[in-house]
Each structure stands twice: as structure tokens, then as C-alpha cells.
Design a protein around this motif. Structure first.
Motif, short mmCIF file in Angstrom:
data_model
loop_
_atom_site.label_atom_id
_atom_site.label_comp_id
_atom_site.label_asym_id
_atom_site.label_seq_id
_atom_site.Cartn_x
_atom_site.Cartn_y
_atom_site.Cartn_z
N LYS A 1 0.84 -1.21 0.00
CA LYS A 1 0.00 0.00 0.00
C LYS A 1 0.87 1.25 0.00
O LYS A 1 0.58 2.22 -0.72
CB LYS A 1 -0.92 0.00 1.22
CG LYS A 1 -1.90 1.16 1.23
CD LYS A 1 -2.98 0.99 2.29
CE LYS A 1 -4.02 2.10 2.17
NZ LYS A 1 -5.14 1.92 3.12
N LYS A 2 1.94 1.25 0.78
CA LYS A 2 2.84 2.41 0.82
C LYS A 2 3.45 2.65 -0.55
O LYS A 2 3.53 3.81 -1.01
CB LYS A 2 3.94 2.15 1.86
CG LYS A 2 4.98 3.25 1.97
CD LYS A 2 6.00 2.92 3.06
CE LYS A 2 7.16 3.90 3.09
NZ LYS A 2 6.72 5.28 3.41
N ILE A 3 3.86 1.59 -1.23
CA ILE A 3 4.45 1.72 -2.57
C ILE A 3 3.45 2.31 -3.54
O ILE A 3 3.79 3.18 -4.35
CB ILE A 3 4.96 0.35 -3.05
CG1 ILE A 3 6.24 -0.04 -2.31
CG2 ILE A 3 5.19 0.34 -4.56
CD1 ILE A 3 6.68 -1.46 -2.51
N ARG A 4 2.21 1.87 -3.47
CA ARG A 4 1.20 2.39 -4.41
C ARG A 4 0.81 3.83 -4.09
O ARG A 4 0.53 4.61 -5.01
CB ARG A 4 -0.02 1.48 -4.40
CG ARG A 4 0.27 0.13 -5.04
CD ARG A 4 -0.94 -0.75 -5.18
NE ARG A 4 -0.61 -1.95 -5.95
CZ ARG A 4 -1.47 -2.90 -6.25
NH1 ARG A 4 -2.75 -2.81 -5.85
NH2 ARG A 4 -1.10 -3.95 -6.97
N GLY B 1 -4.17 7.67 -5.32
CA GLY B 1 -4.52 7.58 -3.90
C GLY B 1 -5.43 6.43 -3.53
O GLY B 1 -5.83 6.31 -2.36
N LYS B 2 -5.76 5.57 -4.50
CA LYS B 2 -6.65 4.42 -4.24
C LYS B 2 -5.87 3.17 -4.64
O LYS B 2 -5.56 2.98 -5.81
CB LYS B 2 -7.95 4.55 -5.04
CG LYS B 2 -8.77 5.78 -4.65
CD LYS B 2 -10.00 5.89 -5.52
CE LYS B 2 -10.90 7.03 -5.08
NZ LYS B 2 -10.23 8.35 -5.19
N THR B 3 -5.60 2.31 -3.68
CA THR B 3 -4.60 1.26 -3.89
C THR B 3 -5.18 -0.10 -4.23
O THR B 3 -4.42 -1.06 -4.38
CB THR B 3 -3.68 1.14 -2.67
OG1 THR B 3 -4.47 0.88 -1.50
CG2 THR B 3 -2.91 2.45 -2.47
N GLY B 4 -6.49 -0.25 -4.33
CA GLY B 4 -7.08 -1.50 -4.81
C GLY B 4 -7.59 -2.41 -3.71
O GLY B 4 -7.34 -2.21 -2.52
N LEU B 5 -8.32 -3.45 -4.13
CA LEU B 5 -8.98 -4.35 -3.18
C LEU B 5 -8.00 -5.10 -2.28
O LEU B 5 -8.34 -5.45 -1.15
CB LEU B 5 -9.84 -5.37 -3.94
CG LEU B 5 -11.12 -4.84 -4.59
CD1 LEU B 5 -11.81 -5.95 -5.37
CD2 LEU B 5 -12.06 -4.27 -3.54
#
Length: 340
Positions: free
Chosen positions: A65-68, A78-82
């Protein structure tokens, strides 16, 4: 917690030790992560899933999540996926992709093409058997190829060429497979190691970031090619693909869809191939179950020519039981946690 050599690869053994010592429900505290509760009783797991099914909290993938969130050019907006989201943002996407991805009719529309891929894979298995007398030691790589080719059909609506006999190590499919393996390896190091990467980029974190960015470039290139080819086809007189249905779903942006397709490729290669590996292994260990399954397949498909149909799948009840039992057996052995 007891420490084992190379413990990041033996978490199931560590959890097994903890359960044997403390019981069927154990809470683990780690100052770097939210508390973890190990639950192994099936009734407890069912109660847990039912109680949280409307808004599950699946802590994990913090480094991903930090990488995305820090991706170059704000690729994920700013939205990292399911895989990494929870709460309202998770539900926003999950509620909109549920029908296109889970509706039986949408799944069976790919059945003929996936069956064609599987027939090619079975023929490759026969060739390997002829060469070696058994499956080679790197057979898991063959399963990765089959899984990527199958997932690619659904996610990208096209063949990727993973089962070609002359596939080279520097080919795009093999690069994707190696990247996924590298991603999971380094995720294991970042998530279950000391979280110093939160303060400064450690070597596993940097490697994870580099591999993720490379995988993203390859996957995004394939997604754009699929979009262009579908746009050229138009939408008249044909059934829409999964990608098109997702792109046309109100409330989903293009980035939502591309992130979902990215994660389908990322997660699908690993989960599909290992599920099949466990199933084949357990069938080999239980020849009576293998013989019963072969009998069912022969009965349902006797005299049939052409791809599998929805009607065939409906009759393969023992096959479904075998896959479910394989998953149950593996989860029981690995103490798979419901929060994962």
C-alpha cells in the motif's frame, strides 16, 4: 513466539507451535502491526466470517500500500485496490465489481477458451511425461504458465503465449511469472520482518518497489493493448468482455479497473497454480479418489467432442468436492488465517 531458522518461510509451523501450546484461539501482539488472532476451529471461523462479511478488515500488505500511495506520477490516484484497502474504499470497489466478476453467466462465457488452454496444458504434461517419465522438478513453473495464460484470457481477453514450446526465459510471460514470485518473496520479508522500511527504504522494500514498478509497466502495457483492440472491434453484435463491463460500471474509474486487472494478474498466477498443485499432489497421494474422479469425468464427457460446456460443469460434482477438499486440507495443514 518460538523462533525457527528461516522463520519468514515457516510461519505455518510457528503458528502450529503456538496453537499446540495455547489452544485453538490465540491472540498475538506485535508492536509494529495490529493484533493477530489465530482461529483454527471451523465453527469459530464461520462465525468470524459471517460477523465481518459486510465490512471485513484484512490487515496486511502495508508495504504494498505504501508503494502504491507513493507511486511515480500518482498512478493509483490515492486508491490502492482491493488487496490493500479496507472500510468504505474497499466496499466502494467491491460492491461494484461483484456482479461482473461473480455472476455465473459472466464466468462461463470464458469456459470454451479456458478449456482450450487447459487441453494444451494437458498435452504439454503428456510431452513432459514422455521425456522424463514423470513431471520434472520445475513442474510448478509449468503450472505458473498455465495459470497466467488462463487468467490473462479473463483479465485481458487474449492469449499471452505462455504455453508455447519455444518460450524463452527472457519472454514477457516468463518475466511476469518471475516478477510475481519476486513480489511475493519480498512481501513476505517486508510484512513479516521488522518494519524498519516505514522509516527508511530497506533492501527488501526497495526490491519490492522495483519489482512492483516493473510488473506494473508490463501489465499496464498489456491492458492498454487490450483496450485498443476492444475499441477497434466496437460493441455491436458481440458479448462484452469482463474489462468492458467493468469500464462501463457506474462508480468505477479507469484507474479502479486497471488496478483490479493488475491485481487479478498478480494474485491469480500464484493462487491458481498453487491450488492446482496441491490438488494434483493430493490426488496422487489418494489413488482411490483419483480413480473415482476419472470415472466421473469419463462418464460426463463420454463421446463428447469440443470444449466443456456449462452443462458438463453442472454434472462434475465430485470434481468440485475434490477441489474443496484440497483447499480444506491445505488450510487445515497451514492454519490459514481468516484475516489473510
Amino acid at each position: 513466539m518460538p523462533i525457527r531458522p528461516n522463520s519468514s518461510k515457516k510461519l505455518h509451523l510457528i503458528f502450529g507451535d503456538v496453537v499446540k501450546k495455547y489452544g485453538s484461539m490465540v491472540r498475538l501482539e506485535n508492536p509494529q502491526m495490529p493484533p493477530v488472532v489465530i482461529v483454527i476451529d471451523p465453527n469459530h471461523i464461520e462465525a468470524f466470517v459471517r460477523a465481518t462479511m459486510d465490512n471485513p478488515v484484512r490487515d496486511g500488505f502495508f508495504s504494498l500500500k505504501k508503494i502504491r500511495l507513493e507511486a511515480v506520477d500518482n498512478y493509483f490516484e490515492g486508491k490502492t485496490g482491493l488487496l490493500t484497502e479496507n472500510g468504505d474504499e474497499w466496499w466502494r470497489v467491491r460492491s461494484r465489481v461483484q456482479t461482473p466478476m461473480m455472476k455465473p453467466k459472466n464466468v462461463t462465457s470464458y469456459l470454451g477458451q479456458v478449456d482450450e488452454v487447459t487441453i494444451e496444458f494437458v498435452e504439454r504434461m503428456a510431452s513432459l511425461q514422455e521425456q522424463h517419465g514423470e513431471m520434472p522438478t520445475d513442474f510448478q513453473t509449468e503450472l505458473y504458465k498455465w495459470a497466467l495464460e488462463s487468467v490473462g484470457l479473463v483479465a485481458l481477453n487474449r492469449r499471452l503465449g505462455c504455453l508455447a514450446s519455444d518460450l524463452t526465459e527472457d519472454s514477457e510471460p516468463m518475466r511476469l511469472i518471475r516478477l510475481v514470485n519476486d513480489l511475493f518473496h519480498n512481501l513476505n520479508l517486508t510484512e513479516y520482518g521488522v518494519h524498519t522500511w516505514r522509516i527508511f527504504p530497506t533492501k527488501p522494500f526497495r526490491t519490492l518497489r522495483d519489482k512492483h514498478n516493473e510488473f506494473l509497466r508490463l501489465a499496464d502495457s498489456n491492458i492498454r493493448e487490450t483496450e485498443a483492440s476492444l475499441l477497434a472491434l466496437g460493441t455491436e453484435d458481440r458479448e462484452l468482455t469482463l474489462m468492458e463491463k467493468l469500464l462501463m460500471t457506474p462508480g468505477l474509474s479507469r484507474k479502479d479497473v486497471t488496478t483490479l486487472i493488475l491485481d487479478m494478474l498478480f494474485a491469480g498466477i500464484d493462487t491458481t497454480s498453487h491450488t492446482m498443485a496441491f490438488t494434483l499432489y493430493l490426488l496422487a497421494r489418494h489413488p482411490e479418489a483419483q480413480a473415482k474422479l476419472q470415472e466421473e469425468v469419463d462418464s460426463v464427457l463420454r463421446g463428447h467432442e469440443g470444449p466443456l460446456t456449462e452443462r458438463h460443469l453442472a454434472q462434475l460434482s465430485y470434481l468440485k468436492a475434490v477441489i474443496k477438499e484440497s483447499l480444506r486440507h491445505v488450510q487445515d495443514k497451514l492454519l490459514l488465517l481468516p484475516f489473510i
